[in-house]
Motif scaffolding. Structure first.
Motif, PDB file in Angstrom:
ATOM      1  N   ARG A   1       0.958  -1.232  -0.010  1.00  0.00           N
ATOM      2  CA  ARG A   1      -0.058   0.204   0.074  1.00  0.00           C
ATOM      3  C   ARG A   1       0.889   1.223   0.123  1.00  0.00           C
ATOM      4  N   GLU A   2       2.033   1.364   0.850  1.00  0.00           N
ATOM      5  CA  GLU A   2       2.896   2.541   0.809  1.00  0.00           C
ATOM      6  C   GLU A   2       3.588   2.700  -0.567  1.00  0.00           C
ATOM      7  N   LEU A   3       3.742   1.500  -1.223  1.00  0.00           N
ATOM      8  CA  LEU A   3       4.589   1.458  -2.397  1.00  0.00           C
ATOM      9  C   LEU A   3       3.662   1.805  -3.588  1.00  0.00           C
ATOM     10  N   VAL A   4       2.358   1.493  -3.502  1.00  0.00           N
ATOM     11  CA  VAL A   4       1.432   2.062  -4.588  1.00  0.00           C
ATOM     12  C   VAL A   4       1.209   3.473  -4.270  1.00  0.00           C
ATOM     13  N   ASP A   5       1.099   4.091  -3.039  1.00  0.00           N
ATOM     14  CA  ASP A   5       0.812   5.227  -2.911  1.00  0.00           C
ATOM     15  C   ASP A   5       1.775   6.082  -3.288  1.00  0.00           C
ATOM     16  N   TYR A   6       3.273   5.629  -3.159  1.00  0.00           N
ATOM     17  CA  TYR A   6       4.592   6.474  -3.738  1.00  0.00           C
ATOM     18  C   TYR A   6       4.569   6.614  -4.899  1.00  0.00           C
ATOM     19  N   ARG A   7       4.128   5.287  -5.776  1.00  0.00           N
ATOM     20  CA  ARG A   7       4.334   5.408  -7.280  1.00  0.00           C
ATOM     21  C   ARG A   7       3.128   6.332  -7.993  1.00  0.00           C
ATOM     22  N   ARG A   8       2.129   6.335  -7.366  1.00  0.00           N
ATOM     23  CA  ARG A   8       1.116   7.342  -7.748  1.00  0.00           C
ATOM     24  C   ARG A   8       1.569   8.641  -7.840  1.00  0.00           C
ATOM     25  N   ARG A   9       2.420   9.074  -6.793  1.00  0.00           N
ATOM     26  CA  ARG A   9       3.164  10.418  -6.810  1.00  0.00           C
ATOM     27  C   ARG A   9       4.224  10.407  -7.561  1.00  0.00           C
ATOM     28  N   GLU A  10       5.010   9.300  -7.612  1.00  0.00           N
ATOM     29  CA  GLU A  10       6.502   9.176  -8.437  1.00  0.00           C
ATOM     30  C   GLU A  10       6.176   8.186  -9.386  1.00  0.00           C
ATOM     31  N   PRO A  11       5.479   8.158 -10.477  1.00  0.00           N
ATOM     32  CA  PRO A  11       5.371   7.084 -11.451  1.00  0.00           C
ATOM     33  C   PRO A  11       6.980   6.797 -12.175  1.00  0.00           C
ATOM     34  N   GLY A  12       7.066   5.585 -12.411  1.00  0.00           N
ATOM     35  CA  GLY A  12       8.524   5.383 -13.135  1.00  0.00           C
ATOM     36  C   GLY A  12       8.166   4.310 -14.170  1.00  0.00           C
ATOM     37  N   GLU A  13       9.485   3.938 -14.639  1.00  0.00           N
ATOM     38  CA  GLU A  13       9.390   2.883 -15.723  1.00  0.00           C
ATOM     39  C   GLU A  13       8.976   1.309 -15.286  1.00  0.00           C
ATOM     40  N   ASP A  14       8.742   1.100 -13.923  1.00  0.00           N
ATOM     41  CA  ASP A  14       8.448  -0.083 -13.544  1.00  0.00           C
ATOM     42  C   ASP A  14       7.167  -0.752 -13.781  1.00  0.00           C
ATOM     43  N   MET A  15       6.816  -1.865 -13.490  1.00  0.00           N
ATOM     44  CA  MET A  15       5.467  -2.700 -13.853  1.00  0.00           C
ATOM     45  C   MET A  15       4.628  -2.160 -13.088  1.00  0.00           C
ATOM     46  N   LEU A  16       4.709  -1.730 -11.792  1.00  0.00           N
ATOM     47  CA  LEU A  16       3.521  -1.308 -10.956  1.00  0.00           C
ATOM     48  C   LEU A  16       3.000  -0.041 -11.387  1.00  0.00           C
TER      49      LEU A  16
END
Length: 426
Positions: free
Chosen positions: A205-220
């Motif tokens: 959940r913390e990782l999803v929240d982080y990637r919503r704010r900081e999207p990258g080239e990763d699969m998530l």
């Protein structure tokens, strides 16, 4: 063999775990639709039957909800909470839920994206082999095959590589429930697993929240994009997808690599053939998956009565699709008990079939190809030590507790050799 013959009913005996193929061969020949009292399930062992079962509307992958309903009021709280968390997993849902989840996740598993990971996987493999050789290690699972998938999955999800030990721990805890590993009671396993799953879901959940704010080239980040209809995975669905990817990817790939190594070392002529011609790696991996793949059994729940080979299978029954038996069916494969790294065609079903075929199969193939090719190249004198191999007593997975090997490599030979380029080909 009569349908009530108990001599081959239990697939969890030490003998069946060590050499399941002899048990499967007897079932496949004499009673291919066999009721197993110990497992309270039908065992399907012929290729045509298992293949057709993947397409059958009488069989459901939605097997968590019926299990929870059957145990209502009787299951331990920890067990029920684990099952509740697992109901979000794509693999335990039928259409239309499964169709939507797979469609939204598919973008993260595009061929181009998987192929692009080849160079990174090669680097990871060589780094792990460096550590294995220089460290003087003997267990190829604990210090190589078990480490690689968790590292790759961490990178795929955009998580710090340093968290791979946590990923491995969580995968092991879930395996306590899924595969019944370990010497504890069911209640003890479920209490341990629940604590691990709660930590894991909180982390994701913390990782999803982080990637919503900081999207990258990763699969998530790719799985968050949604589709042209404006539909997107919810936070709960993203967390469940991460958990499924971690567990399925780690367990399956570890076993694919380890089982592949054992099979090659037990067939020195075929091993020599692969060393002499690295271009065989693609067909070699397919044959290794067929010959002794990572998954022995997949489960299905019967939702409508049907007849199969004179047996009536009722709604509410369970069916075990024995992939390992189907993949050695002589009606489908010529000399199925013979390892042939050049076997083509090779329509094995080690990763399932149809809409429920493993979504991460190409990634597992990529990792297995690169791992085996680099092992062959860098450790050409790799061999078993002669110690007895200990196979885990698991219904679903075909897995070793450890894999002791010798290799004669010295630290000076640890520098990576020329890449075969196989990691960038699909």
């Amino acid at each position: 063999m009569a349908s009530n013959d108990t001599t081959l009913d239990d697939l969890l005996t030490p003998a069946a775990s060590e050499n399941p193929h002899s048990v499967f061969a007897a079932l496949r020949e004499h009673d291919p639709v066999h009721w197993s009292e110990p497992h309270r399930a039908w065992l399907l062992t012929r290729y045509d039957d298992v293949s057709a079962a993947f397409q059958s509307k009488a069989l459901s992958s939605d097997r968590i909800r019926p299990l929870r309903a059957a145990r209502a009021g009787r299951a331990a709280p920890a067990s029920d909470r684990i099952l509740a968390m697992m109901t979000e997993f794509m693999v335990v849902n039928d259409p239309p839920i499964h169709t939507r989840l797979r469609r939204l996740a598919a973008g993260a598993f595009k061929q181009q994206r998987i192929s692009a990971m080849g160079e990174r996987v090669e680097q990871l493999v060589d780094s792990l082999l460096d550590d294995f050789i220089v460290g003087g290690h003997r267990d190829l699972i604990g210090h190589f095959a078990y480490v690689l998938p968790a590292t790759v999955i961490a990178a795929m999800l955009g998580a710090p590589i340093s968290d791979r030990e946590r990923f491995r721990h969580w995968s092991d805890e879930l395996a306590l429930v899924a595969f019944g590993a370990g010497g504890e009671t069911r209640a003890e396993r479920h209490e341990r697993a629940l604590a691990g799953l709660q930590d894991m879901f909180g982390y994701f959940r913390e990782l999803v929240d982080y990637r919503r704010r900081e999207p990258g080239e990763d699969m998530l980040s790719a799985m968050m994009v949604g589709d042209e209809r404006g539909d997107a995975l919810t936070e709960d669905e993203l967390v469940a997808m991460c958990a499924l990817l971690l567990f399925a990817g780690n367990e399956t790939t570890t076993n694919s690599i380890a089982n592949g190594v054992v099979t090659l070392l037990e067939h020195p002529d075929e091993f020599a053939k692969l060393k002499a011609d690295p271009r065989l790696i693609a067909t070699a991996v397919e044959e290794l998956l067929r010959f002794d793949g990572p998954i022995k059994v997949l489960n299905r729940w019967v939702v409508a009565d049907f007849e199969l080979r004179g047996r009536t299978i009722r709604a509410g029954d369970r069916v075990h699709l024995i992939l390992a038996a189907a993949n050695r069916d002589p009606c489908q494969f010529v000399e199925p008990d013979r390892l042939d790294l050049e076997r083509t065609p090779n329509p094995h079903i080690a990763f399932g079939k149809g809409i429920h075929a493993c979504i991460g199969a190409q990634l597992a193939r990529l990792e297995t190809r690169i791992a085996l090719q680099r092992l062959v190249t860098r450790l050409p004198r790799l061999r078993l030590t002669g110690e007895p191999l200990r196979w885990n007593e698991s219904l679903a997975s075909r897995s070793l507790a450890e894999l002791p090997v010798a290799h004669d490599a010295t630290p000076s030979s640890a520098a990576p050799g020329p890449s075969t380029g196989e990691g960038r080909q699909q």
